[in-house]
Design a protein around this motif. Structure first.
Motif, PDB file in Angstrom:
ATOM      1  N   ARG A  18      -8.158   6.059  -6.449  1.00 23.70           N
ATOM      2  CA  ARG A  18      -6.128   7.124  -6.980  1.00 23.70           C
ATOM      3  C   ARG A  18      -4.958   5.998  -6.112  1.00 23.70           C
ATOM      4  NH1 ARG A  18      -2.771   9.389  -9.103  1.00 23.70           N
ATOM      5  NH2 ARG A  18      -4.532  11.456  -9.961  1.00 23.70           N
ATOM      6  N   LEU A  19      -5.911   5.612  -4.853  1.00 27.56           N
ATOM      7  CA  LEU A  19      -5.141   3.895  -3.678  1.00 27.56           C
ATOM      8  C   LEU A  19      -4.425   2.976  -4.403  1.00 27.56           C
ATOM      9  CD1 LEU A  19      -7.045   4.260  -0.488  1.00 27.56           C
ATOM     10  CD2 LEU A  19      -4.338   5.695  -0.981  1.00 27.56           C
ATOM     11  N   ALA A  20      -5.214   2.618  -5.627  1.00 27.83           N
ATOM     12  CA  ALA A  20      -4.740   1.400  -6.805  1.00 27.83           C
ATOM     13  C   ALA A  20      -3.371   1.967  -7.831  1.00 27.83           C
ATOM     14  CB  ALA A  20      -6.270   1.227  -7.807  1.00 27.83           C
ATOM     15  N   VAL A  21      -3.848   4.069  -8.252  1.00 31.07           N
ATOM     16  CA  VAL A  21      -2.138   3.467  -8.692  1.00 31.07           C
ATOM     17  C   VAL A  21      -1.328   3.935  -7.588  1.00 31.07           C
ATOM     18  CG1 VAL A  21      -1.436   5.423 -10.311  1.00 31.07           C
ATOM     19  CG2 VAL A  21      -3.819   5.079 -10.168  1.00 31.07           C
ATOM     20  N   MET A  22      -1.377   3.823  -6.917  1.00 27.95           N
ATOM     21  CA  MET A  22      -0.256   4.553  -6.209  1.00 27.95           C
ATOM     22  C   MET A  22       0.839   2.964  -5.394  1.00 27.95           C
ATOM     23  SD  MET A  22      -1.436   7.874  -3.052  1.00 27.95           S
ATOM     24  CE  MET A  22      -0.490   8.043  -2.591  1.00 27.95           C
ATOM     25  N   GLU A  23      -0.413   1.811  -5.725  1.00 26.58           N
ATOM     26  CA  GLU A  23       0.226   0.946  -4.802  1.00 26.58           C
ATOM     27  C   GLU A  23       0.752   0.324  -6.108  1.00 26.58           C
ATOM     28  OE1 GLU A  23      -2.902  -0.688  -1.223  1.00 26.58           O
ATOM     29  OE2 GLU A  23      -3.697  -1.325  -3.443  1.00 26.58           O
ATOM     30  N   ALA A  24       0.344   0.132  -7.303  1.00 28.59           N
ATOM     31  CA  ALA A  24       0.525  -0.295  -8.471  1.00 28.59           C
ATOM     32  C   ALA A  24       2.463   1.046  -7.944  1.00 28.59           C
ATOM     33  CB  ALA A  24      -0.018   0.233  -9.404  1.00 28.59           C
ATOM     34  N   GLU A  25       2.500   1.866  -7.942  1.00 31.34           N
ATOM     35  CA  GLU A  25       4.095   2.015  -7.737  1.00 31.34           C
ATOM     36  C   GLU A  25       5.022   1.964  -6.780  1.00 31.34           C
ATOM     37  OE1 GLU A  25       2.633   6.669 -10.605  1.00 31.34           O
ATOM     38  OE2 GLU A  25       2.241   6.985  -8.474  1.00 31.34           O
ATOM     39  N   GLY A  26       3.938   1.449  -5.885  1.00 29.88           N
ATOM     40  CA  GLY A  26       4.948   0.640  -5.369  1.00 29.88           C
ATOM     41  C   GLY A  26       5.104   1.656  -3.691  1.00 29.88           C
ATOM     42  N   ILE A  27       4.388   1.635  -3.604  1.00 30.84           N
ATOM     43  CA  ILE A  27       4.235   2.087  -1.947  1.00 30.84           C
ATOM     44  C   ILE A  27       3.097   1.515  -0.853  1.00 30.84           C
ATOM     45  CG2 ILE A  27       2.909   4.484  -0.653  1.00 30.84           C
ATOM     46  CD1 ILE A  27       3.475   5.496  -3.095  1.00 30.84           C
ATOM     47  N   THR A  28       3.154   1.419   0.216  1.00 37.98           N
ATOM     48  CA  THR A  28       2.768   0.535   1.320  1.00 37.98           C
ATOM     49  C   THR A  28       1.786   1.002   2.029  1.00 37.98           C
ATOM     50  OG1 THR A  28       4.619  -0.831   0.826  1.00 37.98           O
ATOM     51  CG2 THR A  28       3.282  -0.825   2.563  1.00 37.98           C
ATOM     52  N   PHE A  29       0.737   0.465   2.103  1.00 38.70           N
ATOM     53  CA  PHE A  29      -0.226   1.279   2.927  1.00 38.70           C
ATOM     54  C   PHE A  29      -0.754  -0.102   3.860  1.00 38.70           C
ATOM     55  CE2 PHE A  29      -1.337   3.514  -0.987  1.00 38.70           C
ATOM     56  CZ  PHE A  29      -0.977   4.032  -0.554  1.00 38.70           C
ATOM     57  N   ARG A  30       0.141   0.572   5.287  1.00 37.34           N
ATOM     58  CA  ARG A  30      -1.011  -0.081   6.582  1.00 37.34           C
ATOM     59  C   ARG A  30      -1.754   0.604   7.445  1.00 37.34           C
ATOM     60  NH1 ARG A  30       4.675  -1.868  10.049  1.00 37.34           N
ATOM     61  NH2 ARG A  30       2.319  -2.730  10.888  1.00 37.34           N
TER      62      ARG A  30
END
Length: 496
Positions: free
Chosen positions: A199-211
């Protein structure tokens, strides 16, 4: 309605479980792979009930009869479209939700309810397998920035919704990986972590940044966060455990349940000696149940997770005790349909081996000469109604010591951690110690919103997702209201 006679033709069936002797030697999910035909049969049991109470039973308001119809018709893409319109993460809820929707199912009045959770998981897995789950970045950005503090289900849902609205979203997590209690709280045998990474891979591809590895309030001060972002969304968990302040609490061998569970999740992930970026260990020592007499104090889901984990460690014995009386085996009269039923629940962890006892109070932890736990002092209780309230009374002559080298406190959580970020932001709290809000906006600072356990107290994953979605909606209205006022002001100045 897919099959008008489906509820008469088919019985409720859930996915088969792996053999107990096999699954106790690993941390893989317990359920065996499903078949699309099984899902179709279970979806066919959904009846034309007129008023689908399952809608109100689900905190997300999932459109359950419609996606059941789509599954029966084998129109999986449409089923996914319906399900994902209300639920950001059905692959999580389809595995770990207690399914309040099923308790409200009309068929459940006189038959076993529709296996809604099973159908939901089936839809999600087919959608990922067939490529229906795609990253869809927003076509236009608003120029607004949002910091989401906490990456549990509430934080991830809020981030997903705010990103869809066009805002630039950064998610901060103090642990070394994203997921909150999904990652480091729920055992892998209930939720394998590849589901989170997918799921995180999808969200990152949508432009969300995770720190990750960023403890907001310590590594980043509140004033800096407020200066760098237009809005801050607080979605941390209710992380302060309910303690048991009785004699011997300081002994080695008495630990909060979540510390025990988090350690095991890190071991499974190959992170058993996890050090944060400041060189501080994430946990204190190694907590293992191997060859120990384990007593889990608390009868809820967290306690059940401790039972399953202890059995996989190879505990000498596992016992779970509960202060309250044993619930009835059938739905209690006090919680009739369509309410969530008060009744005895037996988890897969209990089936793997556990002694369960109710109406028991823990009076003291008993230690040896080296300060290590060796026994618990217990006493049986009798519950009596006095002035309309239930009062516990110790049964004379029932006090005894039972062997125990590992006691796990699974009595729930009090509220979010106050020290650090909440204190730094000077946020007002309610009478339970949670962040006080009005329509998810904190009453102390209009640029700070809160959702999930931090706002409502400890609750279900499905409620966390609902909270994140609703808080994102309120935050978006606030952000865009500001921008519209700014645009109007610029326009008025230009024409003046």
């Amino acid at each position: 309605m897919g099959k008008p006679t489906g509820f008469l033709e088919f019985t409720r069936e859930l996915p088969k479980k792996r053999d107990v002797t096999a699954r106790l030697h690993d941390y893989k999910e317990i359920e065996q792979p499903f078949s699309e035909a099984d899902s179709q049969k279970q979806a066919a049991r959904c009846m034309d009930c007129g008023t689908p109470f399952c809608h109100s039973g689900c905190p997300l308001g999932n459109i359950i009869p419609e996606f059941n119809d789509a599954v029966y018709e084998q129109n999986w893409e449409y089923a996914w479209e319906i399900l994902s319109s209300t639920n950001n993460f059905p692959e999580f809820t389809g595995r770990i939700c207690p399914a309040p929707c099923e308790s409200a199912c009309v068929l459940g009045i006189n038959k076993p309810p529709v296996a809604i959770e099973f159908v939901e998981k089936s839809i999600a897995e087919v959608a990922f397998a067939k490529g229906y789950v795609k990253s869809v970045p927003p076509m236009k950005r608003t120029g607004k920035t949002v910091a989401v503090v906490g990456s549990g289900p509430a934080g991830l849902a809020a981030a997903a919704q705010l990103n869809k609205a066009g805002h630039m979203v950064t998610v901060f997590e103090r642990a070394d990986q994203i997921g909150g209690l999904l990652r480091y709280g729920i055992p892998d045998f209930k939720l394998e972590k590849w589901t989170i990474d997918r799921r995180l891979a999808v969200m990152e591809a949508e432009g969300i940044t995770f720190r990750t590895g960023v403890n907001v309030g310590v590594d980043i001060k509140a004033k800096d966060l407020l200066a760098d972002f237009n809005l801050v969304m607080l979605t941390g968990g209710s992380t302060v455990p309910r303690d048991l302040p009785i004699p011997g609490r300081e002994l080695t061998g008495v630990y909060p349940a979540m510390e025990f569970l988090s350690q095991q999740n890190k071991r499974v992930a190959g992170r058993s000696v996890t050090i944060d970026h400041r060189g501080v260990p994430y946990y204190n020592g190694e907590l293992l149940a191997t060859d120990k007499n384990v007593v889990v104090i608390g009868g809820g889901d967290t306690g059940s997770d401790c039972v399953g984990t202890s059995n996989r460690h190879g505990a000498a014995s596992v016992t779970q005790i509960e202060l309250m009386p044993m619930p009835p085996k059938e739905r209690a009269d006090s919680t009739p349909w369509p309410h969530w039923p008060m009744m005895l629940r037996t988890s897969t962890s209990h089936e793997e081996g556990c002694e369960r006892h109710w109406s028991i109070n823990t009076k003291a932890f008993i230690g040896d000469e080296n300060g290590k736990l060796k026994a618990l002092r217990l006493v049986d209780l009798e519950w009596k109604s006095e002035n309309g309230r239930m009062q516990m009374v110790e049964k004379p002559g029932t006090e005894r010591d039972v062997p125990c080298e590992l006691a796990l406190l699974a009595a729930g959580f009090l509220h979010p951690q106050h020290e650090g970020l909440l204190t730094d932001l000077n946020l007002e709290r309610d009478e339970r110690g949670n962040v006080k809000t009005h329509n998810y906006q904190t009453v102390s600072n209009p640029n700070v919103f809160a959702a999930g356990d931090m706002r409502r107290g400890q609750s279900l994953v499905v409620w966390a997702i609902s909270e994140g979605r609703e808080a994102a909606r309120a935050a978006d209205q606030y952000l865009m209201g500001e921008s519209m006022l700014e645009a109007k002001a610029v326009s008025m100045l230009a024409t003046a």
